[in-house]
Write an enzyme that holds these catalytic residues in place. Structure first.
Site, PDB file in Angstrom:
ATOM      1  N   ALA A 656     -64.481  54.701 -28.503  1.00  0.00           N
ATOM      2  CA  ALA A 656     -63.133  55.929 -29.130  1.00  0.00           C
ATOM      3  C   ALA A 656     -64.518  57.197 -28.342  1.00  0.00           C
ATOM      4  CB  ALA A 656     -62.820  55.893 -29.709  1.00  0.00           C
ATOM      5  N   HIS A 657     -65.917  57.058 -28.115  1.00  0.00           N
ATOM      6  CA  HIS A 657     -66.164  59.205 -28.384  1.00  0.00           C
ATOM      7  C   HIS A 657     -66.918  58.753 -26.497  1.00  0.00           C
ATOM      8  CE1 HIS A 657     -67.078  57.901 -32.959  1.00  0.00           C
ATOM      9  NE2 HIS A 657     -65.207  58.556 -32.280  1.00  0.00           N
ATOM     10  N   GLN A 658     -66.281  59.762 -25.836  1.00  0.00           N
ATOM     11  CA  GLN A 658     -66.806  59.706 -24.709  1.00  0.00           C
ATOM     12  C   GLN A 658     -67.810  60.793 -24.260  1.00  0.00           C
ATOM     13  OE1 GLN A 658     -63.609  58.316 -24.452  1.00  0.00           O
ATOM     14  NE2 GLN A 658     -64.283  56.704 -25.420  1.00  0.00           N
TER      15      GLN A 658
END
Length: 731
Positions: A656-658
């Site tokens: 969920a973290h790019q």
């Protein structure tokens, strides 16, 4: 709370757009796909005879299954809830096929759809040759990676779509449509720009154009507008006020998440979730508001970026946290988070509370990943964008940015605006109708700030003709793997704040800040159950029925090794080249082993990991509890888990973290933007979002993103003010 009270506060529906036109599969391919789905999520019947479209089990086994389900369902469930739950199969669920139709027609890349068609055609489903569980189990253990991957992917997508659409599972779980402890809030009344119908290109003029309304764009909009400059903020997404939130899992996937929530890496090793809503990721994140860690700041400063160890950066961090009311003061842990922090204490692991951006409210709600109906989570929609509006900023939803326009001035490439296409809402003010106005538009600006997020900021730069080879590279994503456990008591894990604790015992395994943190996960059934191991249709239904007694945590890896974002050669959509490396998987495994110990020491009856081939650990009721995690059968299970490791492609990963695809660097050779956020080789063009991170942040990126964007946008505002002052002096 009674069902009547719940219905009063239930959010309004958010109708979906029409299904894609045309058939995405042939009739025989649909038959095969639905037969596979009904094997993964079958109708279970008590019968000694074989049935081609049901899972037949001996009457005694069926009776036992019903009793096991009845033992865990809430007293409020209908008397025949267990039987109805067992009788439901995937293909009989209303909307199940439509979800697949949307995925294949709108959201999956063309080569993946072609691959699915080939597999389905090769199987050529025949009612006389039933696709039974043994085939899927054989695939999952095959020496061919493609078959293991196919088995994993089919199980995940079929279970996810069934849980989203099932009419029987929520009564069995006691999972309500709306948060029991939530109350509807009043959102900001946005006034969006409207473009009238016409054939010519519409031209809009402003001082600063911000492409993207998320955590970076929102901060930029507030700062630049409050500095007295004209601001236009655009986004391809549309705004949904609190009365529509939280959405159902199905509607949220389509309306609030990028690409329908089905993004995957090229090799399908990682599933990616990114916001595509008004407010970006800040609309669907979990309120976690962690500042950049000291060792990360030092790592970035060592790359000739001294800003990150300066007092100025700390001021930026504190300023954005103050605006959102970030604090641990009002936290009340739910059971999922209490299990983590108390289990960590019992094992001597380092753990702490996670500050929340809830503006001084307790906000005991577990549904915020589907949108915050209370309007308490201080994301861009609630805080930064209203501030910008009050300072005069204008907003344009439904705008697809095609390319940045440039002029050559004094030998320099100067950004002058953005060309794109605008699509209005339908005649009823929604986004699901067909009667919409579409116009080409040119937004002229003295400065352009790209805040499209890590997946799309590099693609906009590439579409605009920029050729820096660093664009799209240096992709980081904090790959995560889940551990879940079943406890003796009802937990109702969807109630309460999603992520209020973390364990950082395993976060520095190489003495350079690479490792993994334990985070609680959102306990929405359709988010967690697809990560659970599938060993058979009945086994899955029995496991899913225990969800009200489950906790789930994930190992979130600060990845050292990187991937790449690039445009698809067919339709230009975002492609992601990324596989968790052996180095990063090793760190994840140590964290996963620790997570299992946390679950065990807190009394879990069953513990499961999200990779195939690892059996569920079942606690021995006669074991000596004084032994704790030293109990022999648990130690044997842990040893087997360690030996198995995290092989590819069997392990299920999510992200969920790019971060990192427009990397900030001190030279054009090493990055895309300079230390002020300006794109190398251009004038007037900036990037302000998580794509500028020099490497992975190691914590939820929201606050770091906002703090960097605070610095960049204040610099843009100062530079534009000085330019205007110079123009005035010349006049």
């Amino acid at each position: 709370m009674s069902s009547t009270e719940l219905s009063i506060i239930a959010p309004l529906d958010a109708p979906l757009p029409p299904l894609p036109e045309g058939e995405v599969l042939t009739s025989s391919q649909w038959t095969t796909l639905l037969a596979i789905a009904d094997t993964i999520v079958p109708a279970v019947e008590a019968s000694s005879a074989y049935s081609p479209d049901k899972l037949s089990v001996q009457p005694s086994e069926y009776t036992t299954a019903v009793q096991r389900i009845q033992a865990v369902i809430p007293a409020s469930a209908p008397q025949d809830a267990a039987q109805g739950y067992l009788a439901e199969k995937a293909s009989s669920t209303p909307g199940f096929r439509d979800l697949f139709h949307r995925m294949l027609g709108n959201y999956m890349r063309e080569d993946a759809v072609k691959g699915i068609r080939v597999i389905l055609s090769a199987l050529e489903y025949d009612l006389d040759n039933h696709i039974g569980p043994s085939i899927l189990q054989t695939w999952s253990q095959s020496y061919l990676p493609i078959l293991r991957l196919t088995a994993k992917s089919l199980a995940a997508v079929c279970t996810a779509n069934w849980v989203k659409q099932s009419a029987t599972i929520n009564p069995v779980l006691g999972f309500p449509r709306a948060p029991v402890h939530g109350k509807p809030g009043k959102g900001f009344d946005y006034n969006f720009l409207e473009i009238p119908p016409g054939e010519d290109q519409e031209v809009i003029d402003t001082d600063v154009l911000i492409v993207g309304s998320g955590c970076g764009g929102g901060v930029c909009a507030k700062n630049v507008a409050e500095a007295g400059h004209r601001v236009v903020v655009t986004d391809r997404a549309y705004h949904f006020p609190p009365k529509h939130l939280p959405m159902s899992s199905t509607d949220a996937g389509i309306h609030l998440f990028h690409n329908g929530g089905v993004d995957q890496s090229d090799d399908s090793s990682v599933a990616f979730l990114a916001g595509q809503a008004w407010g970006g990721g800040g609309t669907i994140n979990w309120s976690a508001s962690l500042q950049t860690q000291a060792f990360v700041r030092q790592e970035w400063a060592n790359e000739n970026l001294p800003f990150f160890t300066s007092s100025e950066y700390q001021t930026c961090l504190d300023r954005v946290c103050q605006r959102m009311g970030v604090s641990t003061k009002y936290i009340e842990h739910n059971e999922n988070n209490r299990v983590m922090i108390e289990g960590a204490r019992k094992l001597g692991f380092s753990a702490k509370e996670v500050p929340q951006n809830t503006g001084g409210n307790k906000h005991y709600c577990g549904y915020c990943t589907l949108g915050c109906g209370a309007a308490e989570k201080q994301g861009p929609v609630v805080s930064w964008l209203p501030d910008a509006s009050n300072a005069g900023a204008q907003f344009l939803e439904g705008f697809e940015a095609d390319k940045i326009t440039f002029e050559i001035r004094n030998g320099k490439k100067v950004a002058t605006g953005v060309e794109g296409s605008w699509t209005s809402r339908d005649l009823m003010g929604g986004v699901s109708g067909l009667n919409k106005t579409k116009r080409k538009a040119l937004i002229k600006a003295k400065r352009v700030i790209v805040s499209c997020g890590t997946l799309h900021s590099p693609l906009l730069l590439l579409r605009s003709g920029l050729t820096n080879p660093q664009i799209g590279r240096n992709f980081h994503c904090h790959p995560a793997s889940i551990v879940a456990a079943v406890f003796p008591q009802e937990i109702r894990p969807w109630e309460g704040g999603i992520l209020t604790t973390l364990c950082d015992e395993f976060s520095n395994q190489d003495s350079r800040g690479h490792g993994a943190k334990v985070n609680a996960v959102t306990m929405i059934p359709s988010w967690v159950l697809p990560f659970m191991p599938w060993t058979g249709g009945l086994d899955f239904k029995l496991l899913a029925s225990k969800f009200s007694r489950m906790c789930a945590h994930c190992a979130v890896v600060r990845d050292r090794d990187t991937g790449q974002v690039y445009p698809d050669s067919v339709d230009g959509r975002c492609r992601i080249k990324y596989t968790p490396s052996a180095f990063d998987r090793k760190h994840a495994l140590e964290c996963i082993l620790g997570m299992c110990k946390i679950m065990h020491v807190m009394g879990a009856e069953e513990i499961m990991v999200s990779q195939s081939g690892v059996p569920i650990f079942t606690r021995n009721p006669d074991a000596d509890e004084e032994l704790g995690v030293n109990e022999p059968s648990f130690q044997t299970w842990l040893a087997n888990l360690r030996k198995r490791g995290l092989p590819q492609p069997e392990t299920r990963w999510g992200s969920a973290h790019q971060m990192g695809t427009c990397r900030m660097a001190a030279s054009e050779k090493n990055g895309v933007v300079d230390p002020t956020g300006k794109v190398w080789g251009t004038e007037g063009l900036y990037v302000a979002d998580a794509s500028v991170f020099p490497s992975a942040s190691g914590v939820n990126p929201m606050v770091t993103n906002m703090a960097i964007s605070d610095m960049i946008s204040r610099g843009v505002a100062r530079g534009l003010k000085e330019e205007k002052r110079g123009e005035g002096a010349r006049l």
